[in-house]
Design an enzyme around this catalytic site. Structure first.
Site, PDB file in Angstrom:
ATOM      1  N   TYR A 108      14.370  -6.176  22.869  1.00 55.07           N
ATOM      2  CA  TYR A 108      15.364  -7.196  23.225  1.00 55.07           C
ATOM      3  C   TYR A 108      15.915  -6.926  24.618  1.00 55.07           C
ATOM      4  O   TYR A 108      16.087  -5.771  25.023  1.00 55.07           O
ATOM      5  CB  TYR A 108      16.541  -7.167  22.236  1.00 55.07           C
ATOM      6  CG  TYR A 108      16.264  -7.819  20.915  1.00 55.07           C
ATOM      7  CD1 TYR A 108      16.331  -9.199  20.777  1.00 55.07           C
ATOM      8  CD2 TYR A 108      15.951  -7.056  19.800  1.00 55.07           C
ATOM      9  CE1 TYR A 108      16.085  -9.801  19.564  1.00 55.07           C
ATOM     10  CE2 TYR A 108      15.701  -7.651  18.575  1.00 55.07           C
ATOM     11  CZ  TYR A 108      15.776  -9.027  18.461  1.00 55.07           C
ATOM     12  OH  TYR A 108      15.527  -9.619  17.253  1.00 55.07           O
ATOM     13  N   TYR A 147       9.456  -4.264  15.755  1.00 50.64           N
ATOM     14  CA  TYR A 147      10.153  -3.127  16.360  1.00 50.64           C
ATOM     15  C   TYR A 147      10.751  -2.228  15.284  1.00 50.64           C
ATOM     16  O   TYR A 147      11.073  -2.681  14.186  1.00 50.64           O
ATOM     17  CB  TYR A 147      11.239  -3.596  17.344  1.00 50.64           C
ATOM     18  CG  TYR A 147      12.322  -4.485  16.770  1.00 50.64           C
ATOM     19  CD1 TYR A 147      13.397  -3.938  16.075  1.00 50.64           C
ATOM     20  CD2 TYR A 147      12.281  -5.862  16.944  1.00 50.64           C
ATOM     21  CE1 TYR A 147      14.397  -4.749  15.569  1.00 50.64           C
ATOM     22  CE2 TYR A 147      13.275  -6.673  16.448  1.00 50.64           C
ATOM     23  CZ  TYR A 147      14.332  -6.117  15.756  1.00 50.64           C
ATOM     24  OH  TYR A 147      15.319  -6.918  15.247  1.00 50.64           O
ATOM     25  N   ARG A 157      10.901  -3.878  11.680  1.00 52.94           N
ATOM     26  CA  ARG A 157      11.137  -5.296  11.403  1.00 52.94           C
ATOM     27  C   ARG A 157       9.830  -6.080  11.579  1.00 52.94           C
ATOM     28  O   ARG A 157       9.117  -5.868  12.544  1.00 52.94           O
ATOM     29  CB  ARG A 157      12.164  -5.899  12.381  1.00 52.94           C
ATOM     30  CG  ARG A 157      13.574  -5.354  12.351  1.00 52.94           C
ATOM     31  CD  ARG A 157      14.293  -5.469  11.026  1.00 52.94           C
ATOM     32  NE  ARG A 157      13.988  -6.600  10.173  1.00 52.94           N
ATOM     33  CZ  ARG A 157      14.461  -7.846  10.287  1.00 52.94           C
ATOM     34  NH1 ARG A 157      15.297  -8.125  11.251  1.00 52.94           N
ATOM     35  NH2 ARG A 157      14.130  -8.791   9.429  1.00 52.94           N
ATOM     36  N   HIS A 160       9.896 -11.599  14.170  1.00 54.41           N
ATOM     37  CA  HIS A 160      10.833 -12.618  13.675  1.00 54.41           C
ATOM     38  C   HIS A 160      11.562 -13.274  14.835  1.00 54.41           C
ATOM     39  O   HIS A 160      11.652 -12.715  15.932  1.00 54.41           O
ATOM     40  CB  HIS A 160      11.850 -12.002  12.704  1.00 54.41           C
ATOM     41  CG  HIS A 160      12.712 -10.950  13.332  1.00 54.41           C
ATOM     42  ND1 HIS A 160      12.288  -9.649  13.515  1.00 54.41           N
ATOM     43  CD2 HIS A 160      13.968 -10.993  13.850  1.00 54.41           C
ATOM     44  CE1 HIS A 160      13.238  -8.960  14.099  1.00 54.41           C
ATOM     45  NE2 HIS A 160      14.279  -9.746  14.326  1.00 54.41           N
ATOM     46  N   HIS A 162      15.351 -15.185  15.481  1.00 51.60           N
ATOM     47  CA  HIS A 162      16.675 -15.500  14.940  1.00 51.60           C
ATOM     48  C   HIS A 162      17.006 -16.962  15.237  1.00 51.60           C
ATOM     49  O   HIS A 162      16.767 -17.435  16.357  1.00 51.60           O
ATOM     50  CB  HIS A 162      17.740 -14.600  15.565  1.00 51.60           C
ATOM     51  CG  HIS A 162      17.542 -13.140  15.264  1.00 51.60           C
ATOM     52  ND1 HIS A 162      18.156 -12.504  14.206  1.00 51.60           N
ATOM     53  CD2 HIS A 162      16.783 -12.191  15.872  1.00 51.60           C
ATOM     54  CE1 HIS A 162      17.792 -11.236  14.182  1.00 51.60           C
ATOM     55  NE2 HIS A 162      16.960 -11.013  15.186  1.00 51.60           N
TER      56      HIS A 162
HETATM   57 FE   LIG Z   1      15.933  -9.146  15.439  1.00 54.22          FE
END
Ligand SMILES: [Fe+2]
Length: 239
Positions: A108, A147, A157, A160, A162
């Protein structure tokens, strides 16, 4: 969300949304409420505003491959598209949908993200659009990477995206996550598996949509969102 609702409300599907305290998702033990929630009646100002300006949406806001830096984003080019509907299957037009995601490496663009995957100078990770008259939305982006996250020592995870869906005022906001069909991490992720209903997890899983694919350019994934009722999309914070 759009105009005055005149139909009959169906019973909310209890057991559909993840519990506030899910033991395998360890951090929920620290941040879940200790006491039963108190229902506070909303006020007129919460139900009527503040509102966002629809004319603030820019031409590239829905294109995450181009809306941040020069040169475009690195990764698998994809279209994410679907319809926003109410519990009666009716389209919800003019709703603000915002998305945010990791880059193709699973990183991110956020100061608290310390994952070793590099940042992509051409990718910010955020986008937004309005649903059209049929409740349809579409984003162009790149497929995010998986990640690791600190939970059980080796938890990853699934890829995905959000999602946030705004209603007519900022007091009306729903947040959820979209996953990709066929990702083996879906079955292994404590966050996904905190959703107690397998059919609800299935509704969080986008499907490859060859009809929406742009040949020789980008594959498409379909993710429809239902706001309420027995077929509702699971949302965070709505036990
Ligand atoms: Fe996330």
């Amino acid at each position: 969300m759009s105009g005055v609702f005149t139909g009959r409300l169906r019973t909310r599907a209890t057991g559909l949304h993840p519990p506030a305290d899910a033991s395998a998702y360890r951090s929920t033990a620290l941040r879940s409420p200790r006491h039963a929630p108190i229902q506070l009646p909303s006020t007129a100002s919460e139900e009527t505003g503040p509102v966002f300006g629809h004319d603030l949406i820019g031409p590239t806001d829905a294109d995450l491959t181009r809306n941040f830096g020069p040169g475009g984003a690195i990764g698998e080019q994809i279209i994410v598209t679907g319809h926003l509907r109410d519990e009666g299957g009716r389209p919800v037009p003019q709703a603000l949908i915002e998305i945010w995601q990791a880059n193709a490496g699973g990183r991110y663009r956020h100061r608290n993200d310390g994952y070793t995957a590099p940042l992509d100078p051409g990718f910010g990770g955020c986008g937004r659009c309005l649903t059209d008259a049929q409740g349809a939305y579409a984003f162009r982006t790149i497929r995010p990477g998986a990640y690791p996250w600190p939970n059980g020592g080796n938890d990853w995870r699934p890829a995905h995206i959000h999602f946030s869906v705004f209603g007519a005022a900022f007091g009306q906001r729903l947040v959820t996550q979209m996953y990709f069909e066929g990702d083996p991490h879906i079955a292994l992720c404590p966050i996904v598996q905190s959703v107690p209903d397998a059919r609800a997890i299935d509704r969080l899983t986008a499907r490859l949509d060859m009809d929406a694919t742009i040949p020789f350019d980008a594959r498409a994934w379909r993710f429809d969102i239902t706001l309420r009722g027995l077929d509702a999309t699971p949302f965070e914070g709505r036990p």
